[in-house]
Design an enzyme around this catalytic site. Structure first.
Site, PDB file in Angstrom:
ATOM      1  N   ASP A 133      -5.742   1.655  -4.145  1.00 43.57           N
ATOM      2  CA  ASP A 133      -6.555   3.238  -4.616  1.00 43.57           C
ATOM      3  C   ASP A 133      -6.867   3.075  -6.058  1.00 43.57           C
ATOM      4  O   ASP A 133      -5.898   2.987  -6.869  1.00 43.57           O
ATOM      5  CB  ASP A 133      -5.663   4.201  -4.414  1.00 43.57           C
ATOM      6  CG  ASP A 133      -5.695   4.372  -2.724  1.00 43.57           C
ATOM      7  OD1 ASP A 133      -6.617   4.184  -1.936  1.00 43.57           O
ATOM      8  OD2 ASP A 133      -4.629   4.472  -2.166  1.00 43.57           O
ATOM      9  N   ASP A 169     -12.804  -3.238  -6.608  1.00 45.70           N
ATOM     10  CA  ASP A 169     -14.290  -3.017  -6.758  1.00 45.70           C
ATOM     11  C   ASP A 169     -14.660  -1.909  -7.997  1.00 45.70           C
ATOM     12  O   ASP A 169     -15.680  -1.390  -8.272  1.00 45.70           O
ATOM     13  CB  ASP A 169     -14.914  -2.243  -5.686  1.00 45.70           C
ATOM     14  CG  ASP A 169     -14.258  -1.049  -5.070  1.00 45.70           C
ATOM     15  OD1 ASP A 169     -13.262  -0.802  -5.404  1.00 45.70           O
ATOM     16  OD2 ASP A 169     -15.163  -0.207  -4.765  1.00 45.70           O
TER      17      ASP A 169
HETATM   18  C1  LIG Z   1      -8.325   1.903  -0.642  1.00 47.48           C
HETATM   19  S1  LIG Z   1      -7.321   1.486   0.802  1.00 47.48           S
HETATM   20  C2  LIG Z   1      -7.582  -0.134   0.921  1.00 47.48           C
HETATM   21  C3  LIG Z   1      -7.092  -0.486   2.167  1.00 47.48           C
HETATM   22  C4  LIG Z   1      -7.285  -1.987   2.495  1.00 47.48           C
HETATM   23  N1  LIG Z   1      -6.245  -3.015   1.803  1.00 47.48           N
HETATM   24  C5  LIG Z   1      -8.644  -2.596   2.549  1.00 47.48           C
HETATM   25  O1  LIG Z   1      -9.348  -3.106   1.697  1.00 47.48           O
HETATM   26  O2  LIG Z   1      -9.532  -2.225   3.377  1.00 47.48           O
HETATM   27  C6  LIG Z   1      -5.847   1.643  -0.240  1.00 47.48           C
HETATM   28  C7  LIG Z   1      -4.682   1.648   0.888  1.00 47.48           C
HETATM   29  O3  LIG Z   1      -3.427   1.550   0.309  1.00 47.48           O
HETATM   30  C8  LIG Z   1      -2.565   2.289   0.874  1.00 47.48           C
HETATM   31  N2  LIG Z   1      -1.381   2.787  -0.401  1.00 47.48           N
HETATM   32  C9  LIG Z   1      -1.765   3.390  -1.393  1.00 47.48           C
HETATM   33  N3  LIG Z   1      -0.624   3.173  -1.968  1.00 47.48           N
HETATM   34  C10 LIG Z   1       0.376   2.555  -1.387  1.00 47.48           C
HETATM   35  C11 LIG Z   1       1.924   2.372  -1.376  1.00 47.48           C
HETATM   36  N4  LIG Z   1       2.515   2.638  -2.656  1.00 47.48           N
HETATM   37  N5  LIG Z   1       2.251   1.543  -0.766  1.00 47.48           N
HETATM   38  C12 LIG Z   1       1.561   1.176   0.493  1.00 47.48           C
HETATM   39  N6  LIG Z   1       0.378   1.465   0.651  1.00 47.48           N
HETATM   40  C13 LIG Z   1      -0.183   2.029  -0.123  1.00 47.48           C
HETATM   41  C14 LIG Z   1      -3.284   3.583   1.348  1.00 47.48           C
HETATM   42  O4  LIG Z   1      -2.727   4.381   2.401  1.00 47.48           O
HETATM   43  C15 LIG Z   1      -4.521   2.708   1.626  1.00 47.48           C
HETATM   44  O5  LIG Z   1      -4.840   2.481   3.037  1.00 47.48           O
END
Ligand SMILES: C[S@@+](CC[C@H](N)C(=O)[O-])C[C@H]1O[C@@H](n2cnc3c(N)ncnc32)[C@H](O)[C@@H]1O
Length: 239
Positions: A133, A169
């Site tokens: 994120d 991105d």
């Molecule tokens: C923008 S999405 C990208 C998901 C995937 N990697 C993709 O490229 O389709 C970021 C993901 O990271 C997870 N996330 C955010 N912070 C995290 C953390 N501290 N530990 C594990 N997952 C996390 C969120 O729930 C979300 O599903």
């Protein structure tokens, strides 16, 4: 000592789960989930799998699991740990795991940092942080996953020469990531030519988020870093 951590991720729950999704959550997820309460300190990650694995790779924030599943299918002798708190993503990944009959994935459904804190030193051979994120507003930058303390901890749990792959991105986050990795003194960016960061290689499966970003016209950057051997840390010239 484990410090109390502010939760980094966004939402954990999405739409109400359908019956079949709820059944996966009730019946399959508990068999895959890592239980920290019962785990030894530190955790040797290869012991989390039911059969011997050659090495262990970890993916932070796997979303709906496209990359995690593809890597697990292509590398059956590797144990994969997937971290994702978003429940809809977790059940999508588990659906794929069941369909492909994969037995080399373990699941962590909370902030990845809580698990990474408990892993043994020099125990991971690859770490993937794909499209974390971006938290673009300045006041939210402190929520970004790529940060000095996280990189220090990753450096501790990664083996010498282990690979860290990061994709984004978001141009602002890209600069942030490059700066922090450069400052770490522990990770070496392995790119030799622009295509190394502009083009995703064939051993790097696509993710849902990435395909959406490309459709919407955003450029994606694919970064590969090598964890420098412990006896050469800080010695970037010779790396
Ligand atoms: C923008 S999405 C990208 C998901 C995937 N990697 C993709 O490229 O389709 C970021 C993901 O990271 C997870 N996330 C955010 N912070 C995290 C953390 N501290 N530990 C594990 N997952 C996390 C969120 O729930 C979300 O599903």
């Amino acid at each position: 000592m484990e410090e109390a951590k502010r939760i980094l991720y966004g939402r954990r729950r999405g739409r109400k789960l359908r019956g079949s999704q709820q059944r996966l959550l009730d019946d399959v997820v508990p068999r895959l989930e890592i239980a920290l309460d019962d785990a030894p300190r530190p955790i040797a990650p290869e012991t989390l799998f039911d059969r011997p694995v050659r090495e262990v790779w970890l993916e932070v924030g796997f979303g709906a699991g496209e990359h995690l599943l593809a890597q697990a299918a292509a590398n059956r002798d590797v144990g994969m740990i997937g971290c994702e708190p978003y429940v809809t993503g977790v059940v999508r990944m588990v659906r794929g795991l069941v369909d492909a009959r994969l037995d080399n994935i373990r699941l962590w459904r909370d902030d990845a940092r809580l698990l990474i804190d408990r892993l043994a030193e020099a125990s991971l051979s690859r770490v993937f942080v794909l499209f974390p994120d971006p938290w673009p507003k300045t006041r939210h930058h402190k929520r970004r996953f790529v940060s000095r303390p996280v990189l220090e901890r990753l450096a501790a749990v990664m083996r010498d020469d282990a690979e860290l792959r990061i994709a984004t991105d978001d141009n602002g986050y890209l600069v942030w990531i490059l700066d922090r990795l450069q400052a770490s003194g522990t990770f070496l960016w392995t790119a030799k030519t622009p295509s190394d960061w502009r083009v995703r290689s064939s051993d790097w499966p696509a993710t849902r988020y990435e395909l959406k970003a490309l459709e919407e016209g955003r450029r994606c950057t694919y970064l590969r870093y090598r964890r420098l051997p412990r006896d050469r840390q800080g010695d970037r010239q010779g790396a």
